[in-house]
Design a protein around this motif. Sequence first.
Motif, PDB file in Angstrom:
ATOM      1  N   GLU A  68      37.529  71.038  29.090  1.00 12.47           N
ATOM      2  CA  GLU A  68      37.533  70.875  27.685  1.00 12.47           C
ATOM      3  C   GLU A  68      36.038  70.472  27.257  1.00 12.47           C
ATOM      4  OE1 GLU A  68      40.431  68.071  26.939  1.00 12.47           O
ATOM      5  OE2 GLU A  68      42.078  69.553  27.336  1.00 12.47           O
ATOM      6  N   THR A  69      35.204  69.992  27.993  1.00  9.31           N
ATOM      7  CA  THR A  69      33.988  69.591  27.601  1.00  9.31           C
ATOM      8  C   THR A  69      33.146  70.872  28.206  1.00  9.31           C
ATOM      9  OG1 THR A  69      33.781  68.213  29.588  1.00  9.31           O
ATOM     10  CG2 THR A  69      34.101  67.200  27.566  1.00  9.31           C
ATOM     11  N   GLY A  70      33.906  71.930  28.607  1.00 11.91           N
ATOM     12  CA  GLY A  70      32.813  73.154  28.689  1.00 11.91           C
ATOM     13  C   GLY A  70      32.425  73.273  30.195  1.00 11.91           C
ATOM     14  N   MET A  71      32.721  72.558  31.273  1.00 15.26           N
ATOM     15  CA  MET A  71      32.192  72.725  32.446  1.00 15.26           C
ATOM     16  C   MET A  71      33.015  74.107  32.990  1.00 15.26           C
ATOM     17  SD  MET A  71      32.447  70.423  36.124  1.00 15.26           S
ATOM     18  CE  MET A  71      30.997  69.203  35.377  1.00 15.26           C
ATOM     19  N   GLN A 101      27.125  64.954  31.261  1.00 14.04           N
ATOM     20  CA  GLN A 101      27.432  64.297  30.118  1.00 14.04           C
ATOM     21  C   GLN A 101      26.260  64.558  29.141  1.00 14.04           C
ATOM     22  OE1 GLN A 101      29.540  62.628  28.604  1.00 14.04           O
ATOM     23  NE2 GLN A 101      29.253  60.431  28.733  1.00 14.04           N
ATOM     24  N   ALA A 102      24.963  64.493  29.667  1.00 14.76           N
ATOM     25  CA  ALA A 102      23.773  64.947  29.013  1.00 14.76           C
ATOM     26  C   ALA A 102      23.968  66.052  28.178  1.00 14.76           C
ATOM     27  CB  ALA A 102      22.448  64.911  29.912  1.00 14.76           C
ATOM     28  N   GLY A 103      24.280  67.356  28.889  1.00 14.70           N
ATOM     29  CA  GLY A 103      24.537  68.340  28.089  1.00 14.70           C
ATOM     30  C   GLY A 103      25.538  68.345  27.077  1.00 14.70           C
ATOM     31  N   LEU A 104      26.648  67.616  27.390  1.00  8.59           N
ATOM     32  CA  LEU A 104      27.855  67.414  26.291  1.00  8.59           C
ATOM     33  C   LEU A 104      27.264  66.677  25.262  1.00  8.59           C
ATOM     34  CD1 LEU A 104      30.629  67.392  25.604  1.00  8.59           C
ATOM     35  CD2 LEU A 104      31.115  65.464  27.006  1.00  8.59           C
ATOM     36  N   ASN A 105      26.556  65.816  25.203  1.00 16.88           N
ATOM     37  CA  ASN A 105      25.821  65.084  24.028  1.00 16.88           C
ATOM     38  C   ASN A 105      25.004  65.795  23.406  1.00 16.88           C
ATOM     39  OD1 ASN A 105      27.186  62.567  24.435  1.00 16.88           O
ATOM     40  ND2 ASN A 105      25.592  61.702  25.976  1.00 16.88           N
TER      41      ASN A 105
END
Lengths: 138, 138
Positions: A68-71, A101-105
């Motif tokens: 869901e966070t795009g991985m 997490q960094a990419g997600l932020n």
Amino acid sequence: MTDGHALPRRGPALTIAQVAERTGLSPDTLRYYERAGLIERVGRTAGNQRRYAAADLAWLEFLLRLRETGMSISDMQHYARLRAIGAATIPDRLAMLREHQAGLNERIRSLRRNAAALDDKIKHYETLLGQQPETEQP
Amino acid sequence: MTDGHALPRRGPALTIAQVAERTGLSPDTLRYYERAGLIERVGRTAGNQRRYAAADLAWLEFLLRLRETGMSISDMQHYARLRAIGAATIPDRLAMLREHQAGLNERIRSLRRNAAALDDKIKHYETLLGQQPETEQP
DNA sequence: GCTTGATCTGGAGCGCGCTCCAAGTCCTAT
DNA sequence: ATAGGACTTGGAGCGCGCTCCAGATCAAGC
């Protein structure tokens, strides 16, 4: 040959349909994830049908969070391979999670910027129409 | 036959390669968007090569905003068709944007929840390793 | 004019993430 | 014991959003 894979050690032992309902994934997708190596081979009945244990559910929920966070599937495969090796790979997994997490932020920041710009456009159209935002006139 | 489409009224008149560089889209994608009806037919040279005006750039940037916030090509086609009709469709476009914005905000909230959960997992691994977050020991 | 690189078109191909299918086996209820 | 629905496998197919290709034309510099 020996049966190789035991039934769930203890606990619910859900069928694939039940797991599908709980996770929102289709049975086909669950089987696909297993074939793809995202899930370690799950417990089986004597007749070779899948029975999911609570731990399988928890891992699936974690996978869903990553998805869901795009991985991508291939990154999740990488993570799953590390996990299968054992605790020695925790530093590698931690590094992956930090990077994700960094990419997600960054992604979230970008979405917020875009949302703000869309809001401006929406407000522009609203004033063009002389219309109350979100409210209907009595 | 008459030439049908004039050159850009005035202004930069960028080539497809220049627009590609500015937008980050490939020339192939720019042509694909035009074929798909996302972009109205752009100005051409006498020899049929595209020359993009400033207004085309602005529209492309708006499209990119929609794309980056997860709007599908078919929804963008719908929006572009409404836009081509004219100002009479502003209410419909406004409705589309509001709905998209609502989905986007929900999306952002969901990502933030997931980011928080990943953070917990990361912190868990960090304490497992007895490691300083983000900092290297001297 | 000539060369060279950019651009044109229509159509095929691709990677991703599933989704569907056929043909067969299993499980549960009666 | 039997019916009927759930489950199994391997493999094909699909929708999306591009991406690439061939073969031809165009534009700009020398």
